[in-house]
Design a protein around this motif. Structure first.
Motif, PDB file in Angstrom:
ATOM      1  N   ASP A   1      41.264  57.559  86.821  1.00  0.00           N
ATOM      2  CA  ASP A   1      41.419  56.693  85.657  1.00  0.00           C
ATOM      3  C   ASP A   1      40.762  55.333  85.883  1.00  0.00           C
ATOM      4  N   GLU A   2      40.972  54.776  87.067  1.00  0.00           N
ATOM      5  CA  GLU A   2      40.400  53.457  87.353  1.00  0.00           C
ATOM      6  C   GLU A   2      38.882  53.523  87.437  1.00  0.00           C
TER       7      GLU A   2
ATOM      8  N   GLU B   1      37.465  53.719  83.953  1.00  0.00           N
ATOM      9  CA  GLU B   1      37.457  52.399  83.306  1.00  0.00           C
ATOM     10  C   GLU B   1      36.327  51.534  83.841  1.00  0.00           C
TER      11      GLU B   1
ATOM     12  N   THR C   1      32.719  59.196  76.804  1.00  0.00           N
ATOM     13  CA  THR C   1      34.026  59.532  77.374  1.00  0.00           C
ATOM     14  C   THR C   1      33.936  60.768  78.263  1.00  0.00           C
TER      15      THR C   1
END
Length: 214
Positions: free
Chosen positions: A188-189, A192, A97
């Motif tokens: 964020d994208e 992911e 993460t």
């Protein structure tokens, strides 16, 4: 007798001569400004000399050709991106993460710090075999850095996935720079995308937010 300062004398006072390094920095700063204000097509060595208040030979002495100037601009962007990412990685936690967040955030942030200028430079690079070669070389270094950073969580990561990640990073960053999406959405994208790539490549190794095993 007037006490008004002799403006003519002040205006003709000799200015300090810039060192070669200072002149190089000035020229690059003006080059970025030209791209931002007038577009990449306006960036010629002659125009750069005019905007910088120097003669053409000075600019040619530093860059040789327009191709050389564009190459230096891209190298500067890459160096800034590398420094930003390295600093963030050094301060990050040894988890997927954290590391994926660093890659996503540092890439997007660096493009946004350069504003709307870098997409034009990238487009110009694609129009020259010499510049395209330079761009691909720096991209390969970035790919290998990401492979190394993410390897503890997925083992050997396929090159196709890493190149797809880079393509997403460029597209999302430029969309954020142009205002089509927000910086948060881009980060964020991209996060992911990275997490999904690692998940596909993982073969029993650490997943998710698990720490790297000593």
């Amino acid at each position: 007798m007037s006490s008004t300062p002799n403006t003519e004398q002040a205006s003709t006072s000799p200015r300090r001569r810039l060192s070669r390094e200072e002149r190089y920095r000035q020229l690059l700063d003006v080059a970025w400004r030209v791209i931002r204000e007038e577009g990449t097509e306006a960036l010629t060595l002659g125009h750069l000399a005019e905007r910088s208040g120097v003669t053409k030979p000075v600019v040619y002495d530093h860059f040789g050709t327009r191709t050389g100037l564009l190459a230096e601009l891209y190298r500067e962007f890459d160096a800034r991106q590398t420094a930003l990412m390295d600093k963030a990685l050094a301060a990050s936690e040894p988890t997927l993460t954290s590391r994926a967040t660093v890659i996503a955030s540092s890439y997007v942030d660096c493009v946004l710090l350069q504003g709307g200028e870098i997409p034009g430079v990238i487009a110009a690079l694609a129009g020259s075999p010499e510049l395209e070669k330079i761009k691909r070389e720096y991209e390969a270094v970035f790919i290998e850095k990401c492979r190394s950073v993410l390897a503890p969580f997925a083992g050997a990561i396929a090159s196709a996935g890493l190149w797809a990640m880079l393509g997403a990073a460029e597209a999302l960053s430029y969309a954020a720079a142009s205002g089509d999406i927000t910086a948060v959405q881009a980060k964020d994208e991209l996060f992911e995308t990275i997490a999904a790539m690692v998940s596909r490549n993982a073969r029993g190794g650490p997943r998710g937010g698990l720490a790297v095993q000593p």
